[in-house]
Motif scaffolding. Structure first.
Motif, PDB file in Angstrom:
ATOM      1  N   PRO A 123       0.814  -1.226   0.000  1.00 50.69           N
ATOM      2  CA  PRO A 123       0.000   0.000   0.000  1.00 50.69           C
ATOM      3  C   PRO A 123       0.845   1.273   0.000  1.00 50.69           C
ATOM      4  O   PRO A 123       0.347   2.338  -0.349  1.00 50.69           O
ATOM      5  N   PHE A 124       2.124   1.168   0.375  1.00 51.01           N
ATOM      6  CA  PHE A 124       2.985   2.352   0.395  1.00 51.01           C
ATOM      7  C   PHE A 124       3.147   2.978  -0.990  1.00 51.01           C
ATOM      8  O   PHE A 124       3.448   4.171  -1.110  1.00 51.01           O
ATOM      9  N   LEU A 125       2.955   2.176  -2.026  1.00 49.06           N
ATOM     10  CA  LEU A 125       3.260   2.648  -3.379  1.00 49.06           C
ATOM     11  C   LEU A 125       2.035   3.080  -4.175  1.00 49.06           C
ATOM     12  O   LEU A 125       2.171   3.445  -5.349  1.00 49.06           O
ATOM     13  N   GLU A 126       0.862   3.066  -3.570  1.00 41.04           N
ATOM     14  CA  GLU A 126      -0.363   3.280  -4.344  1.00 41.04           C
ATOM     15  C   GLU A 126      -0.346   4.585  -5.127  1.00 41.04           C
ATOM     16  O   GLU A 126      -0.528   4.606  -6.353  1.00 41.04           O
ATOM     17  N   LYS A 132      20.317  14.025  -6.148  1.00 40.50           N
ATOM     18  CA  LYS A 132      18.957  13.554  -5.898  1.00 40.50           C
ATOM     19  C   LYS A 132      18.937  12.795  -4.569  1.00 40.50           C
ATOM     20  O   LYS A 132      19.762  11.909  -4.342  1.00 40.50           O
ATOM     21  N   LYS A 133      18.011  13.134  -3.704  1.00 38.39           N
ATOM     22  CA  LYS A 133      17.895  12.485  -2.407  1.00 38.39           C
ATOM     23  C   LYS A 133      17.169  11.152  -2.543  1.00 38.39           C
ATOM     24  O   LYS A 133      16.265  11.004  -3.377  1.00 38.39           O
ATOM     25  N   PHE A 134      17.547  10.207  -1.708  1.00 37.26           N
ATOM     26  CA  PHE A 134      16.828   8.935  -1.643  1.00 37.26           C
ATOM     27  C   PHE A 134      15.662   9.072  -0.667  1.00 37.26           C
ATOM     28  O   PHE A 134      15.812   9.645   0.415  1.00 37.26           O
ATOM     29  N   ALA A 135      14.507   8.538  -1.054  1.00 35.77           N
ATOM     30  CA  ALA A 135      13.307   8.622  -0.219  1.00 35.77           C
ATOM     31  C   ALA A 135      12.711   7.233  -0.044  1.00 35.77           C
ATOM     32  O   ALA A 135      12.337   6.578  -1.027  1.00 35.77           O
ATOM     33  N   ASN A 136      12.621   6.786   1.206  1.00 38.96           N
ATOM     34  CA  ASN A 136      12.035   5.496   1.532  1.00 38.96           C
ATOM     35  C   ASN A 136      10.523   5.626   1.530  1.00 38.96           C
ATOM     36  O   ASN A 136       9.944   6.389   2.311  1.00 38.96           O
ATOM     37  N   ALA A 137       9.855   4.888   0.658  1.00 40.58           N
ATOM     38  CA  ALA A 137       8.398   5.003   0.514  1.00 40.58           C
ATOM     39  C   ALA A 137       7.653   4.478   1.726  1.00 40.58           C
ATOM     40  O   ALA A 137       6.436   4.678   1.834  1.00 40.58           O
ATOM     41  N   SER A 138       8.342   3.827   2.666  1.00 37.68           N
ATOM     42  CA  SER A 138       7.671   3.299   3.850  1.00 37.68           C
ATOM     43  C   SER A 138       7.878   4.184   5.072  1.00 37.68           C
ATOM     44  O   SER A 138       7.544   3.782   6.180  1.00 37.68           O
ATOM     45  N   LEU A 179      -1.792   7.105  -0.001  1.00 37.29           N
ATOM     46  CA  LEU A 179      -2.760   6.024  -0.158  1.00 37.29           C
ATOM     47  C   LEU A 179      -3.799   6.344  -1.214  1.00 37.29           C
ATOM     48  O   LEU A 179      -4.195   7.495  -1.408  1.00 37.29           O
ATOM     49  N   SER A 180      -4.260   5.267  -1.860  1.00 39.99           N
ATOM     50  CA  SER A 180      -5.291   5.423  -2.878  1.00 39.99           C
ATOM     51  C   SER A 180      -6.501   4.545  -2.563  1.00 39.99           C
ATOM     52  O   SER A 180      -7.618   5.041  -2.458  1.00 39.99           O
ATOM     53  N   THR A 181      -6.294   3.244  -2.370  1.00 39.64           N
ATOM     54  CA  THR A 181      -7.405   2.317  -2.137  1.00 39.64           C
ATOM     55  C   THR A 181      -7.358   1.662  -0.767  1.00 39.64           C
ATOM     56  O   THR A 181      -8.293   0.953  -0.395  1.00 39.64           O
ATOM     57  N   THR A 182      -6.321   1.869  -0.016  1.00 39.41           N
ATOM     58  CA  THR A 182      -6.170   1.267   1.315  1.00 39.41           C
ATOM     59  C   THR A 182      -6.634   2.255   2.378  1.00 39.41           C
ATOM     60  O   THR A 182      -6.321   3.448   2.289  1.00 39.41           O
ATOM     61  N   PRO A 183      -7.416   1.805   3.385  1.00 41.86           N
ATOM     62  CA  PRO A 183      -7.939   2.745   4.383  1.00 41.86           C
ATOM     63  C   PRO A 183      -6.858   3.397   5.256  1.00 41.86           C
ATOM     64  O   PRO A 183      -6.935   4.585   5.550  1.00 41.86           O
ATOM     65  N   SER A 223       8.586   3.177  18.877  1.00 48.51           N
ATOM     66  CA  SER A 223       7.951   4.456  19.193  1.00 48.51           C
ATOM     67  C   SER A 223       7.978   5.412  18.016  1.00 48.51           C
ATOM     68  O   SER A 223       7.455   6.516  18.099  1.00 48.51           O
ATOM     69  N   GLN A 224       8.610   4.976  16.892  1.00 45.72           N
ATOM     70  CA  GLN A 224       8.717   5.846  15.727  1.00 45.72           C
ATOM     71  C   GLN A 224       7.677   5.519  14.656  1.00 45.72           C
ATOM     72  O   GLN A 224       7.772   6.010  13.543  1.00 45.72           O
ATOM     73  N   LYS A 225       6.692   4.691  14.988  1.00 47.46           N
ATOM     74  CA  LYS A 225       5.663   4.351  14.011  1.00 47.46           C
ATOM     75  C   LYS A 225       4.637   5.483  13.895  1.00 47.46           C
ATOM     76  O   LYS A 225       4.331   6.174  14.872  1.00 47.46           O
ATOM     77  N   VAL A 226       4.118   5.629  12.686  1.00 50.45           N
ATOM     78  CA  VAL A 226       3.109   6.662  12.405  1.00 50.45           C
ATOM     79  C   VAL A 226       1.950   5.997  11.672  1.00 50.45           C
ATOM     80  O   VAL A 226       2.167   5.269  10.693  1.00 50.45           O
ATOM     81  N   LEU A 227       0.726   6.240  12.141  1.00 53.48           N
ATOM     82  CA  LEU A 227      -0.462   5.741  11.453  1.00 53.48           C
ATOM     83  C   LEU A 227      -0.944   6.806  10.481  1.00 53.48           C
ATOM     84  O   LEU A 227      -1.219   7.944  10.883  1.00 53.48           O
ATOM     85  N   GLU A 228      -1.011   6.450   9.201  1.00 49.67           N
ATOM     86  CA  GLU A 228      -1.528   7.368   8.187  1.00 49.67           C
ATOM     87  C   GLU A 228      -2.867   6.843   7.687  1.00 49.67           C
ATOM     88  O   GLU A 228      -2.986   5.660   7.354  1.00 49.67           O
ATOM     89  N   ILE A 229      -3.854   7.726   7.634  1.00 47.46           N
ATOM     90  CA  ILE A 229      -5.203   7.320   7.231  1.00 47.46           C
ATOM     91  C   ILE A 229      -5.554   7.925   5.877  1.00 47.46           C
ATOM     92  O   ILE A 229      -5.069   8.998   5.513  1.00 47.46           O
ATOM     93  N   ASN A 230      -6.396   7.218   5.149  1.00 47.90           N
ATOM     94  CA  ASN A 230      -6.851   7.665   3.837  1.00 47.90           C
ATOM     95  C   ASN A 230      -8.201   8.362   4.000  1.00 47.90           C
ATOM     96  O   ASN A 230      -9.224   7.694   4.194  1.00 47.90           O
TER      97      ASN A 230
END
Length: 723
Positions: free
Chosen positions: A462-465, A495-501, A549-553, A587-594
């Motif tokens: 879902p990180f790549l939607e 160019k910077k590297f960006a982790n999609a997760s 996010l596109s289709t994942t809640p 403790s570094q987790k983040v919940l992202e909502i669609n």
């Protein structure tokens, strides 16, 4: 002499190395003299520059003969007869000062290693300017020199006869000699002839009259590359590497001049050594190359010549700058060795880059052909095997290149250009970072990547939607080393590297309308995200409205400085890993909502309607988070709670009451704790024939209705098999 024999050399095998090295020097000298005066070589057999080794096993004699420059009587006295004056005092002084006594060629005493295996030695020699002499000694402190009037005329050169000690008869075995010669005779390959030791002396016959070439690997590193054929390189590679798996992928052959002079031939094997990665971090693992000093073999354990990540290389380096008394400590500190190492790495990387460039040219030519473009007449396009070399190299040594990025700061930039990956636009063919950058969208500032256990897992993440929906290319990292590589590569070509997760993922193609809409959504869901963070507590650092996010809640991402789910999995899999370290990123987790998903909108409405303290809303929010945790690749922090909530939802859909109980076996439910044990004991007593105690009448009457009721209940209860 006793000190020298027993202290200087710890390995008896090296006596043959010293003799072959001396013979090689003698051949070099006569060849050098012949450049200005061809008559010094003589005619016939004398003109053959070769080394011969022969055995007389019956008499325990090992002989080594060269057709080199030979020695005069004065040379014998100077080179073999003045050991006390030339070296002993200096050697003793070094030992007393605690110096390294495991030296090679120190004090010019290499010849005396022969007394490790021999108790009597004869040296017969003939120089063009003198008569033939014989030097002999038992290493007891004296020696003798006399004209050789009885021996076979040598013509020119030196014959050394070693009368082997009884405990050194292993050196009278052909297999042992062949093994040693293969190790020590790269410059002048010796020949060998054996004399039978089985027949009586009077009837002894020559078992083999012809001379066998023991090691036909020519010293090609001393010649110009243009004078060496491909077949010669392949033959020399097999000799120096002992690789029976085939020809090498390629080689580097050059001569370095200046302050540090050396010659080298280095090969890249077609396949990685079977234990290269398994023993990568082992202490004491052997280096990749053999080290020679002025054609004298020093060691095949010169790990300082190339960095560890190039440990798969095979070949040799022959230096004219390093001292002959090069020890482990000297090698680590000698400035010349550092220069040699730097030049070797650069040359090897140039070779590998040439393969990568050929691959890129082949791909471009193939793409132009598919698109109907005309080929550039001025550009030479490789064909055939040249187009496949780098692909083969990467399959064998891709991990080594990544280890180089991690460990080698100096060459990190050059190695980065050699890295290859699968991507969302190149899922079946490896692509380079240069190719990725060339395909970047206008205005794109970041190189996007995602790590996982497989391409299939990453493609469905879902990180790549939104990234894939908008046409961004994403690099797929499926190797365990990839995330470690990213810890050491911050950018590439600005160019910077960006982790999609990870949180704060930015896309550059948003217009003002989209940015305004995102701001409105964040404001609209502000109460929900704040309340949700309170529900989850310390499990997450924040709850945010997502733009990925596109289709994942909803999805759980790693914080900017936290560990990704893939990295957590790698850390947990390490056998000696501290579990507490693997959880440092928790403790570094983040919940992202669609905010566009109907589930999230329904939860928002339910929260506003029922209130923040409603148990059902709290349970649903927690369940959504835990489900997202699993989908994002993280491990559940409370699997029992998650399972209970899932079972509750399934039960509700099946029409079960929330307080529905599990039906247990009647006996197990009725029997108080300990009753079963008492009943079993009573039954055992009954079986043993003991009389049961009579039950009082009042208790019997009271028990009768209970038994009747139990029977009635048993009729109503389902059979045990049905349960």
């Amino acid at each position: 002499m006793d000190i020298l024999i027993n202290s200087l050399y710890s390995n008896k095998d090296i006596f043959l190395r010293e003799l072959i090295s001396n013979a090689s020097d003698a051949l070099d000298k006569i060849r050098f003299l012949s450049l200005t005066n061809k008559e010094v070589l003589g005619e016939g057999d004398n003109a053959k520059l070769e080394i011969q080794i022969s055995l007389d096993k019956a008499n325990r004699v090992l002989m080594l003969r060269d057709r080199g420059v030979g020695m005069t009587k004065q040379d014998l006295i100077k080179n073999l007869g003045t050991i006390a004056k030339s070296g002993t005092s200096a050697f003793l002084e070094t030992m007393q000062q605690g110096g390294d006594v495991n030296l090679i060629g120190q004090f010019g005493v290499g010849f005396y290693s022969v007394y490790l295996v021999a108790d009597w030695v004869e040296v017969v020699t003939k120089h063009n300017d003198d008569e033939q002499y014989v030097w002999s000694s038992s290493a007891s402190g004296g020696f003798s020199i006399a004209k050789d009037t009885e021996g076979e005329p040598l013509g020119r050169g030196t014959l050394i006869k070693l009368h082997l000690k009884p405990e050194a008869m292993e050196y009278a075995e052909e297999s042992k000699l062949r093994e040693l010669v293969g190790r020590y005779s790269d410059a002048w390959p010796p020949y060998q002839r054996l004399v039978s030791a089985d027949a009586p002396k009077k009837t002894r016959k020559v078992k083999r009259n012809e001379w066998d070439l023991l090691n036909d690997a020519k010293a090609i590193w001393l010649r110009s590359p243009k004078d060496v054929s491909k077949e010669d390189y392949h033959k020399f590679y097999k000799a120096v590497s002992k690789d029976v798996g085939g020809d090498p992928l390629g080689w580097v052959h050059f001569k370095a001049e200046g302050d540090v002079e050396f010659k080298t031939v280095i090969f890249v094997p077609k396949t990685a050594p079977h234990d290269f990665y398994d023993k990568y971090y082992d202490k004491g693992a052997k280096g990749a190359l053999k080290l020679y000093v002025r054609r004298v073999f020093i060691t095949d354990d010169a790990e300082e010549l190339v960095p560890r990540w190039l440990g798969f290389l095979r070949g040799l380096v022959d230096s004219d700058t390093l001292p002959l008394n090069v020890s482990r400590e000297v090698m680590q500190q000698h400035a010349a060795l550092k220069t040699i190492r730097k030049k070797l790495v650069r040359k090897v990387l140039d070779l590998i880059k040439s393969w990568a460039d050929d691959e890129a040219k082949c791909r471009k030519a193939e793409k132009d052909k598919e698109e109907g473009k005309e080929a550039d007449a001025d550009e030479e396009v490789p064909t055939g095997r040249a187009c496949e070399l780098y692909g083969d190299f990467w399959m064998q040594y891709g991990k080594a290149m990544k280890l180089g990025v991690i460990e080698d700061i100096t060459n990190r930039g050059r190695l980065a250009k050699l890295l290859r990956f699968y991507t969302s636009k190149s899922p079946s063919t490896h692509t380079s970072l240069d190719e990725y950058v060339a395909r970047m969208k206008p205005g794109q500032k970041d190189i996007y990547y995602l790590a996982g256990s497989s391409k299939e897992e990453i493609e469905k993440s879902p990180f790549l939607e939104q990234l894939l929906r908008k046409g961004y290319e994403v690099i797929y990292f499926t190797d365990v080393l990839d995330e470690y590589v990213m810890q050491h590569m911050v950018d590439y070509e600005d160019k910077k590297f960006a982790n999609a997760s990870k949180e704060d993922l930015k896309m550059a193609d948003k217009d003002e309308v989209e940015k305004k809409k995102d701001k409105e959504l964040r404001e609209e869901f502000k109460k929900l995200t704040s309340w949700w963070k309170t529900v989850l507590g310390s499990a997450v650092s924040s709850v945010k409205v997502s733009s990925r996010l596109s289709t994942t809640p909803c999805v759980v991402v790693a914080g900017k400085y936290g560990q990704s789910a893939n990295m957590e999995r790698i850390m947990r899999a390490q056998a000696f890993n501290d579990p507490s370290r693997a959880m440092m990123g928790g403790s570094q987790k983040v919940l992202e909502i669609n905010p566009r998903h109907p589930l999230i909108r329904a939860l928002k409405d339910k929260h506003e309607e029922a209130g923040a303290d409603d148990e059902e809303v709290v349970g649903l929010a927690s369940l959504l988070y835990q489900a997202s945790l699993l989908e994002s690749g993280f491990m559940l922090d409370q699997p029992k709670m998650f399972n209970s909530r899932v079972q509750g939802l399934v039960g509700a859909r099946l029409g079960l009451a929330p307080d529905a109980k599990v039906e247990l076996d009647d006996e197990a439910e009725a029997a108080p704790e300990g009753e079963e044990a008492k009943e079993e004991a009573a039954a055992a007593e009954s079986e043993d024939g003991e009389e049961e105690e009579a039950m009082p009448e009042d208790k019997a009457e009271a028990a009768a209705p209970a038994e009747a009721g139990a029977a009635e209940d048993a009729d109503k209860a389902p059979a045990k098999d049905e349960l």
